[in-house]
Design a protein around this motif. Structure first.
Motif, PDB file in Angstrom:
ATOM      1  N   LEU A  37       0.836  -1.200   0.000  1.00 23.35           N
ATOM      2  CA  LEU A  37       0.000   0.000   0.000  1.00 23.35           C
ATOM      3  C   LEU A  37       0.871   1.250   0.000  1.00 23.35           C
ATOM      4  O   LEU A  37       2.020   1.216   0.448  1.00 23.35           O
ATOM      5  N   VAL A  38       0.303   2.334  -0.496  1.00 22.77           N
ATOM      6  CA  VAL A  38       0.956   3.641  -0.387  1.00 22.77           C
ATOM      7  C   VAL A  38       0.096   4.491   0.539  1.00 22.77           C
ATOM      8  O   VAL A  38      -1.133   4.431   0.483  1.00 22.77           O
ATOM      9  N   ARG A  39       0.747   5.214   1.425  1.00 28.51           N
ATOM     10  CA  ARG A  39       0.020   6.137   2.311  1.00 28.51           C
ATOM     11  C   ARG A  39       0.706   7.501   2.238  1.00 28.51           C
ATOM     12  O   ARG A  39       1.940   7.570   2.308  1.00 28.51           O
ATOM     13  N   ILE A  40      -0.063   8.539   2.091  1.00 27.55           N
ATOM     14  CA  ILE A  40       0.506   9.882   1.984  1.00 27.55           C
ATOM     15  C   ILE A  40       0.500  10.546   3.358  1.00 27.55           C
ATOM     16  O   ILE A  40      -0.560  10.825   3.933  1.00 27.55           O
ATOM     17  N   GLU A  41       1.693  10.804   3.893  1.00 23.03           N
ATOM     18  CA  GLU A  41       1.823  11.377   5.232  1.00 23.03           C
ATOM     19  C   GLU A  41       1.883  12.898   5.141  1.00 23.03           C
ATOM     20  O   GLU A  41       2.936  13.509   5.290  1.00 23.03           O
ATOM     21  N   ASP A  42       0.691  13.458   4.889  1.00 24.02           N
ATOM     22  CA  ASP A  42       0.589  14.908   4.671  1.00 24.02           C
ATOM     23  C   ASP A  42       0.001  15.617   5.889  1.00 24.02           C
ATOM     24  O   ASP A  42      -0.729  16.593   5.766  1.00 24.02           O
ATOM     25  N   ILE A  43       0.320  15.106   7.070  1.00 28.58           N
ATOM     26  CA  ILE A  43      -0.227  15.680   8.302  1.00 28.58           C
ATOM     27  C   ILE A  43       0.288  17.101   8.540  1.00 28.58           C
ATOM     28  O   ILE A  43      -0.395  17.925   9.120  1.00 28.58           O
ATOM     29  N   ASP A  44       1.498  17.374   8.092  1.00 29.75           N
ATOM     30  CA  ASP A  44       2.066  18.711   8.258  1.00 29.75           C
ATOM     31  C   ASP A  44       1.641  19.555   7.052  1.00 29.75           C
ATOM     32  O   ASP A  44       2.360  19.678   6.065  1.00 29.75           O
TER      33      ASP A  44
END
Ligand code: GLU
Ligand code: ZN
Length: 286
Positions: A37-44
């Motif tokens: 899977l790919v997960r986009i860590e765009d929390i910032d």
């Protein structure tokens, strides 16, 4: 079911180190008949950019990787993070911290002998804002920096463990065991939420891996020590601990770790130079 993920932050171009991590995770999943899977860590949100996210998909496709759609994006998960923070707040293991970086530096600059100063997040928090007994009766402050009160979260004699199928920076592998005492002294009160962010990395990664049913986390050795805090959070939140596989870091010729701003080693730069996917894999010895 073997399910792993590659979780980049869309704050710059993917470089060789990312390519190594993504291909490694993907190949392990394929070899096990599992899922990648790919997960986009765009929390910032102050640093994440849509064009970097688009470039991530483009580079990963070029590397020959495929993944199921839609991908999970941290910016869509604010409610899940808030729920977990409420849960931890009600357990009395969080407190609000108003220290600046400078406050922490000053308070930590006169350490007692033998007490480690650095943990996985840099300086170990000296505890300035930690209340005598973390109060849980008030409502959780929103848009505040919240730290995990590790001393309220666990007992020194508690034993934690996880399975490492790769290796840590010192060659640690197999069943990795550590005590509550070590968490208190070597990691300390890590930040789980920031004023401008729905959750900090440690909390988001633990919740996201559980929500996605990740069985194996494949990532760089730089996160080996942070895994201990992830295991503590999993126990507090009643979440399963996946198997971890930390891999070596890709370094440049001088042995320095590749940084994101090292644009010369961006995958896109190799692509522009006409390097083939196969040549890039060979370069990484994959
Ligand atoms: N977004 C994190 C990074 O880029 C992912 C860390 C992880 O795989 O847990 O380093
Ligand atoms: Zn503070």
């Amino acid at each position: 079911m073997f399910r792993t993920r590659f979780a980049p932050s869309p704050t710059g171009p993917l470089h060789l180190g990312h390519a190594y991590s993504a291909i490694h995770a993907h190949d392990m999943a394929m070899a096990a008949g599992g899922q990648f899977l790919v997960r986009i860590e765009d929390i910032d949100t102050s640093r994440a950019r849509e064009h970097w996210e688009a470039q991530i998909y483009d580079d990963l496709s070029w590397l020959g990787l495929r993944w199921p759609e839609p991908v999970m994006r941290q910016s869509d998960r604010t409610a899940a993070y808030a729920e977990a923070l409420d849960q931890l707040w009600d357990m009395g293991v969080l407190y609000a911290c108003t220290c600046s970086r400078r406050d922490i530096l000053e308070a930590a600059s006169a350490p007692q002998e033998g007490v480690p100063v650095h943990g996985p997040d840099g300086l170990i928090y000296p505890g300035t804002c930690r209340p005598a007994r973390t109060a849980a009766q008030r409502d959780r402050p929103v848009a505040a920096t919240l730290r995990l009160d590790v001393q309220a979260s666990l007992m020194p004699d508690d034993v934690f463990s996880f399975i490492e199928t790769g290796s840590g920076p010192e060659g640690e592998t197999g069943a990795i065991r550590f005590s509550g005492r070590q968490v208190i002294s070597d990691i300390g009160d890590v930040v789980l939420a920031r004023q401008s962010m729905a959750a900090a990395y440690h909390l988001a990664v633990v919740l996201d891996d559980a929500a996605q049913g990740i069985s194996h986390v494949v990532r760089g050795q730089d996160l080996f020590e942070a895994t201990k805090i992830h295991v503590v959070l999993q126990r507090l939140l009643g979440l399963p601990t996946p198997v971890y596989h930390h891999h070596r870091l890709i370094r440049d010729e001088s042995g320095k770790r590749l940084a994101k701003r090292d644009d010369a080693r961006a995958i896109s730069a190799f692509r522009k130079d006409g390097v083939s996917m196969q040549e890039l894999r060979e370069k990484l010895a994959l």
